[in-house]
Design a protein around this motif. Sequence first.
Motif, short mmCIF file in Angstrom:
data_model
loop_
_atom_site.label_atom_id
_atom_site.label_comp_id
_atom_site.label_asym_id
_atom_site.label_seq_id
_atom_site.Cartn_x
_atom_site.Cartn_y
_atom_site.Cartn_z
N VAL A 1 37.45 11.63 -35.97
CA VAL A 1 37.16 10.65 -37.02
C VAL A 1 37.71 9.27 -36.71
N PRO A 2 36.92 8.39 -36.08
CA PRO A 2 37.24 6.96 -36.05
C PRO A 2 36.74 6.33 -37.35
N SER A 3 37.30 5.17 -37.71
CA SER A 3 36.97 4.68 -39.05
C SER A 3 37.09 3.18 -39.19
N PHE A 4 36.43 2.69 -40.24
CA PHE A 4 36.57 1.32 -40.71
C PHE A 4 36.63 1.42 -42.23
N LYS B 1 32.60 17.67 -33.59
CA LYS B 1 31.68 16.77 -34.27
C LYS B 1 32.32 15.40 -34.49
N TYR B 2 31.60 14.38 -34.09
CA TYR B 2 32.01 13.02 -34.44
C TYR B 2 31.74 12.80 -35.92
N VAL B 3 32.67 12.11 -36.58
CA VAL B 3 32.43 11.58 -37.92
C VAL B 3 32.77 10.09 -37.86
N LEU B 4 31.74 9.26 -37.73
CA LEU B 4 31.95 7.81 -37.74
C LEU B 4 32.01 7.37 -39.19
N LEU B 5 33.22 7.10 -39.66
CA LEU B 5 33.43 6.79 -41.07
C LEU B 5 33.45 5.28 -41.25
N GLY C 1 33.63 3.33 -32.42
CA GLY C 1 34.16 4.68 -32.56
C GLY C 1 33.77 5.71 -31.53
N ALA C 2 32.63 5.54 -30.87
CA ALA C 2 32.15 6.59 -29.96
C ALA C 2 32.77 6.40 -28.58
N VAL C 3 34.02 6.83 -28.43
CA VAL C 3 34.79 6.56 -27.21
C VAL C 3 34.31 7.34 -26.00
N HIS C 4 33.44 8.32 -26.19
CA HIS C 4 32.94 9.04 -25.02
C HIS C 4 32.07 8.16 -24.13
N ILE C 5 31.70 6.97 -24.59
CA ILE C 5 31.01 6.02 -23.71
C ILE C 5 31.94 5.63 -22.56
N HIS C 6 33.25 5.53 -22.86
CA HIS C 6 34.23 5.18 -21.83
C HIS C 6 34.53 6.38 -20.93
N TRP C 7 34.44 7.58 -21.51
CA TRP C 7 34.55 8.80 -20.72
C TRP C 7 33.44 8.83 -19.66
N LEU C 8 32.24 8.42 -20.06
CA LEU C 8 31.12 8.36 -19.12
C LEU C 8 31.31 7.24 -18.10
N GLU C 9 31.87 6.11 -18.52
CA GLU C 9 32.13 5.03 -17.58
C GLU C 9 33.10 5.49 -16.49
N GLU C 10 34.10 6.26 -16.88
CA GLU C 10 35.05 6.78 -15.89
C GLU C 10 34.40 7.85 -15.02
N LYS C 11 33.64 8.72 -15.64
CA LYS C 11 32.97 9.81 -14.91
C LYS C 11 32.07 9.25 -13.80
N TYR C 12 31.33 8.19 -14.13
CA TYR C 12 30.40 7.61 -13.15
C TYR C 12 30.99 6.41 -12.41
N GLU C 13 32.27 6.14 -12.65
CA GLU C 13 32.99 5.07 -11.97
C GLU C 13 32.17 3.78 -11.92
N VAL C 14 31.89 3.26 -13.10
CA VAL C 14 31.11 2.03 -13.18
C VAL C 14 31.83 0.90 -12.45
N PRO C 15 31.11 0.01 -11.78
CA PRO C 15 31.74 -1.00 -10.91
C PRO C 15 32.45 -2.13 -11.64
N TYR C 16 32.28 -2.25 -12.95
CA TYR C 16 32.97 -3.30 -13.69
C TYR C 16 34.34 -2.85 -14.20
N LYS D 1 28.56 16.90 -27.62
CA LYS D 1 27.67 17.25 -26.50
C LYS D 1 26.30 16.60 -26.66
N ASP D 2 25.81 16.51 -27.88
CA ASP D 2 24.52 15.85 -28.08
C ASP D 2 24.59 14.40 -27.62
N TYR D 3 25.68 13.73 -27.98
CA TYR D 3 25.85 12.32 -27.62
C TYR D 3 25.98 12.17 -26.11
N VAL D 4 26.89 12.92 -25.50
CA VAL D 4 27.14 12.78 -24.06
C VAL D 4 25.90 13.16 -23.25
N GLU D 5 25.30 14.29 -23.59
CA GLU D 5 24.17 14.76 -22.79
C GLU D 5 22.94 13.88 -22.95
#
Length: 259
Positions: free
Chosen positions: A28-31, A141-145, A152-167, A232-236
Amino acid sequence: MPFPKVTKRDVIEKLEKVDIREGDVIYVPSFTPVLGNAENIIDDTIDALIETVGADGTVVMPTFNWDYCKGEVFDPETTPSQVGVLTEMFRKRTGVLRSIAPPWCTFAATGKLAKEIVGIKCASSFGRDSILGFLYDINAKYVLLGCSYKEGAVHIHWLEEKYEVPYRYWKQFKGQIKIKEKLVENVSYMYARRQDTVVTVDSIHLTTAFEKTGKVKIEKLGLGELRSFGTKDYVEFMVPYFEKDRLVALRQEDRTGFE
């Protein structure tokens, strides 16, 4: 427009409508400004989250604080969360546990799997064996509150690390963690944003497409929205985009020099 008077019952009803059930593990990330200014709304929201998943469920929140990266000692008992009032109030609750490594990317949890989750120690922020990796494995389950995917969807950074983005690049941080009144030396790694270039991660085109899959449940809550979806839905959904183009999360004007 007057501030809404969101109640604990409102939050529970909305959580149930976005398919949060007993036994779920929720991140649960939130604002919280979207919840309005009703008395005790922060505590009521935490209660609603805990009660909705029940004794067999687990509530997890980010408690990120980057002061360790500036040379300060990290103390899991006292170092505050810098990612919102809800996360800080949750962290300070009796019975809520907190992870310790890496020190700038910690999580707080309560419930059935809390001890297992906060006990995970990973050398990098978003490694395969990190807490985020575990949340993916169990399909939490993510709950974006009230917050956006970008916030809030920090798995975007998990993917950046996984694929070693050049930036981004690997950066080592050495420091101290305070554990039971003792200072412990620590070395952790961050796949950090490069300092020799200015880029903006903008995944709105991806998240807009993701919502069209029907795998995101959305309900109005106060002045904002509540979103729920499987990790998993988000990442996949994102994986094929990253496999095709490691720069997919950058604005078009920021891709120069990386292509």
